[in-house]
Design a protein around this motif. Structure first.
Motif, PDB file in Angstrom:
ATOM      1  N   SER A 213       7.803  11.186 -38.258  1.00  0.00           N
ATOM      2  CA  SER A 213       8.470  10.608 -39.132  1.00  0.00           C
ATOM      3  C   SER A 213       7.685   9.991 -40.287  1.00  0.00           C
ATOM      4  O   SER A 213       7.954   9.626 -41.543  1.00  0.00           O
ATOM      5  CB  SER A 213       9.633   9.510 -38.597  1.00  0.00           C
ATOM      6  N   GLY A 214       6.579   9.267 -39.808  1.00  0.00           N
ATOM      7  CA  GLY A 214       5.782   8.628 -40.659  1.00  0.00           C
ATOM      8  C   GLY A 214       5.159   9.812 -41.548  1.00  0.00           C
ATOM      9  O   GLY A 214       5.068   9.415 -42.808  1.00  0.00           O
ATOM     10  N   LEU A 275      14.081  16.202 -29.000  1.00  0.00           N
ATOM     11  CA  LEU A 275      13.407  14.951 -28.208  1.00  0.00           C
ATOM     12  C   LEU A 275      14.357  13.943 -27.865  1.00  0.00           C
ATOM     13  O   LEU A 275      13.452  12.989 -27.368  1.00  0.00           O
ATOM     14  CB  LEU A 275      12.127  14.506 -29.177  1.00  0.00           C
ATOM     15  N   GLY A 276      15.364  13.942 -28.171  1.00  0.00           N
ATOM     16  CA  GLY A 276      16.464  12.944 -27.642  1.00  0.00           C
ATOM     17  C   GLY A 276      16.590  11.858 -28.627  1.00  0.00           C
ATOM     18  O   GLY A 276      16.744  10.652 -28.226  1.00  0.00           O
ATOM     19  N   VAL A 277      16.145  12.119 -29.832  1.00  0.00           N
ATOM     20  CA  VAL A 277      16.464  11.188 -30.847  1.00  0.00           C
ATOM     21  C   VAL A 277      17.297  11.480 -32.072  1.00  0.00           C
ATOM     22  O   VAL A 277      16.750  12.019 -33.327  1.00  0.00           O
ATOM     23  CB  VAL A 277      15.026  10.629 -31.570  1.00  0.00           C
ATOM     24  N   PRO A 278      18.545  11.432 -31.802  1.00  0.00           N
ATOM     25  CA  PRO A 278      19.544  12.105 -32.652  1.00  0.00           C
ATOM     26  C   PRO A 278      19.608  11.365 -33.753  1.00  0.00           C
ATOM     27  O   PRO A 278      19.605  10.124 -34.211  1.00  0.00           O
ATOM     28  CB  PRO A 278      20.824  12.378 -31.987  1.00  0.00           C
ATOM     29  N   PRO A 279      20.036  11.628 -35.047  1.00  0.00           N
ATOM     30  CA  PRO A 279      20.477  10.701 -36.204  1.00  0.00           C
ATOM     31  C   PRO A 279      21.715   9.700 -36.007  1.00  0.00           C
ATOM     32  O   PRO A 279      22.520  10.515 -35.386  1.00  0.00           O
ATOM     33  CB  PRO A 279      20.567  11.713 -37.558  1.00  0.00           C
ATOM     34  N   THR A 280      21.584   8.568 -36.553  1.00  0.00           N
ATOM     35  CA  THR A 280      22.980   7.984 -36.655  1.00  0.00           C
ATOM     36  C   THR A 280      23.593   7.669 -38.064  1.00  0.00           C
ATOM     37  O   THR A 280      23.029   8.153 -38.921  1.00  0.00           O
ATOM     38  CB  THR A 280      22.293   6.662 -36.094  1.00  0.00           C
ATOM     39  N   GLU A 355       8.187   2.183 -42.652  1.00  0.00           N
ATOM     40  CA  GLU A 355       8.451   1.424 -41.692  1.00  0.00           C
ATOM     41  C   GLU A 355      10.380   1.440 -41.722  1.00  0.00           C
ATOM     42  O   GLU A 355      11.114   1.688 -40.799  1.00  0.00           O
ATOM     43  CB  GLU A 355       8.243  -0.069 -41.414  1.00  0.00           C
ATOM     44  N   ALA A 356      10.686   1.313 -42.885  1.00  0.00           N
ATOM     45  CA  ALA A 356      12.240   1.492 -43.446  1.00  0.00           C
ATOM     46  C   ALA A 356      12.686   2.724 -42.942  1.00  0.00           C
ATOM     47  O   ALA A 356      13.857   3.119 -42.418  1.00  0.00           O
ATOM     48  CB  ALA A 356      12.411   1.175 -44.789  1.00  0.00           C
ATOM     49  N   THR A 361      15.672   6.664 -39.361  1.00  0.00           N
ATOM     50  CA  THR A 361      15.604   8.074 -38.587  1.00  0.00           C
ATOM     51  C   THR A 361      15.475   8.205 -37.308  1.00  0.00           C
ATOM     52  O   THR A 361      15.901   8.786 -36.606  1.00  0.00           O
ATOM     53  CB  THR A 361      14.674   8.804 -39.603  1.00  0.00           C
ATOM     54  N   ILE A 362      14.339   7.385 -36.613  1.00  0.00           N
ATOM     55  CA  ILE A 362      14.264   7.345 -35.229  1.00  0.00           C
ATOM     56  C   ILE A 362      14.681   6.089 -34.543  1.00  0.00           C
ATOM     57  O   ILE A 362      15.052   6.163 -33.201  1.00  0.00           O
ATOM     58  CB  ILE A 362      12.540   7.533 -34.979  1.00  0.00           C
TER      59      ILE A 362
END
Length: 401
Positions: A213-214, A275-280, A355-356, A361-362
């Motif tokens: 993400s970074g 990886l188990g981090v879906p979007p919200t 960071e934002a 995203t994660i």
């Protein structure tokens, strides 16, 4: 009142109000982030709608005072209707008085920060650009320059499509390299830090998702700044033969960066989902960090492109600076950095924007708006000043080829 007069009122007072608002955002950020003065209670409100209403009234009053002063007087000569910065100084003083008189809950220290920030921003976006244009005898305004870019939008789109197609035309995997390069780098770095070095990430999300993400967001800044330092020089033959707004070169670089971002962002969402981090639902806020990173990258790119023509050593310095910024920004966050260095990270606008992006995203949450006050102001101030600086010197590019 003539149409020209109305346009003058809206342009000067509107610009001064934006500068005052930017100064107040900086003041709020500094007051809440730096522990100076009396401790702030839990019920302290750094800003409200009445605060910004006072700023707008002050900008209008400053213009009204300038218009009402009798002609020929010393005060009229000092602050007439065309002296924007002097009106800004007057508006800042009026705003400070109104806030202290009508809004006693606002910290006096915050008002002092506001005065300093507004005057400094005014120098950067009013005084220096005006003097730069006057020294170069440039008659056009920023609005006219932007209009010229809009008139050449078809050239930008055709040229951008050609550059993207030519970039991967003779490769086996073609445009897939846009996705494979950042993905492979993220996995390699994650393996090196967590397996080879045996370090725990101490994060609430998988380290790969954190790195990716970074890297995806930082790549916009990296691509624009790294290519800005050499792109003008590489296109000098075209620049010498054909006229077009020279800033189009930088816009093409930005276009390439945004196209790359689109592909890598989709790949990042898929990897994060695995990886188990879906979007919200907070993904709807993505335009905020993207817009800020675009503005900041373009502003820095305009400055770097000219300085790299003037001083060729700048190209090597930019590589080192971007590489250092990558490690500081991508590998660390407020969640895993030593608290002693958290303030240093917060004053880095690239880190705050990344960071934002990570929050959205994660971590599945809205970014902290206060953390974005400084990046918002810095991004657009740097963009405006950088663009003006580039336009003033664009006719001299050939002299340094």
């Amino acid at each position: 009142m003539t149409q020209h007069r109305w346009r003058s009122i809206f342009s000067i007072t509107g610009a001064n109000f934006l500068i005052l608002a930017a100064g107040m955002l900086i003041a709020v950020w500094v007051r809440l982030r730096i522990a100076i003065g009396n401790p702030l209670g839990a019920d302290y409100h750094a800003q409200n709608s009445a605060l910004y209403a006072a700023l707008l009234i002050s900008a209008l009053l400053a213009y009204g005072v300038a218009a009402a002063l009798p002609d020929g007087t010393r005060w009229k000569q000092w602050v007439d209707t065309w002296r924007q910065y002097r009106q800004l100084v007057l508006a800042t003083g009026l705003a400070s008085g109104l806030i202290l008189l009508l809004l006693p809950d606002i910290s006096q220290l915050q008002v002092a920060y506001f005065v300093v920030a507004a005057l400094i921003i005014g120098v950067l976006v009013v005084v220096l650009p005006t003097r730069l244009r006057a020294s170069a005898y440039i008659q056009s305004t920023t609005a006219q320059d932007v209009r010229e870019i809009y008139d050449n939008r078809h050239l930008i789109l055709i040229w951008l499509r050609f550059r993207i197609q030519a970039r991967y035309s003779q490769t086996v995997l073609g445009i897939l390299w846009i996705v494979l390069l950042p993905l492979s780098m993220a996995f390699i770095m994650a393996f090196a830090f967590t397996q080879l070095l045996g370090r725990s990430s101490n994060l609430s999300v998988p380290f790969v998702a954190f790195l990716l993400s970074g890297q995806v967001m930082f790549e916009i800044f990296s691509h624009v700044v790294n290519h800005s330092k050499v792109e003008i020089l590489s296109m000098m033959e075209i620049i010498q033969q054909v006229y077009f707004p020279r800033e189009i070169v930088l816009l093409l670089i930005m276009g390439e960066a945004l196209v790359d971002f689109l592909f890598t962002f989709v790949a990042m969402l898929f990897i994060n989902w695995l990886l188990g981090v879906p979007p919200t639902i907070y993904i709807l806020l993505l335009p905020i960090p993207i817009l800020l990173m675009t503005a900041l990258s373009l502003g820095v790119g305009f400055i770097v492109s000219w300085l790299s023509m003037l001083v060729r050593d700048m190209q090597q310095l930019v590589v080192v600076a971007v590489q250092l910024l990558f490690y500081v920004t991508v590998l660390f966050s407020a969640e895993n950095i030593d608290p002693r260095y958290e303030f240093l990270m917060s004053i880095n606008p690239v880190s705050a924007i990344v960071e934002a992006f990570r929050d959205i995203t994660i971590y599945g949450r809205a970014p902290d708006p206060v953390r974005l006050y400084l990046p918002v102001v810095m991004a657009f101030v740097i963009l405006y000043f950088g663009y003006t600086f580039f336009k003033v010197n664009e006719d001299r590019l050939v002299d340094y080829a």
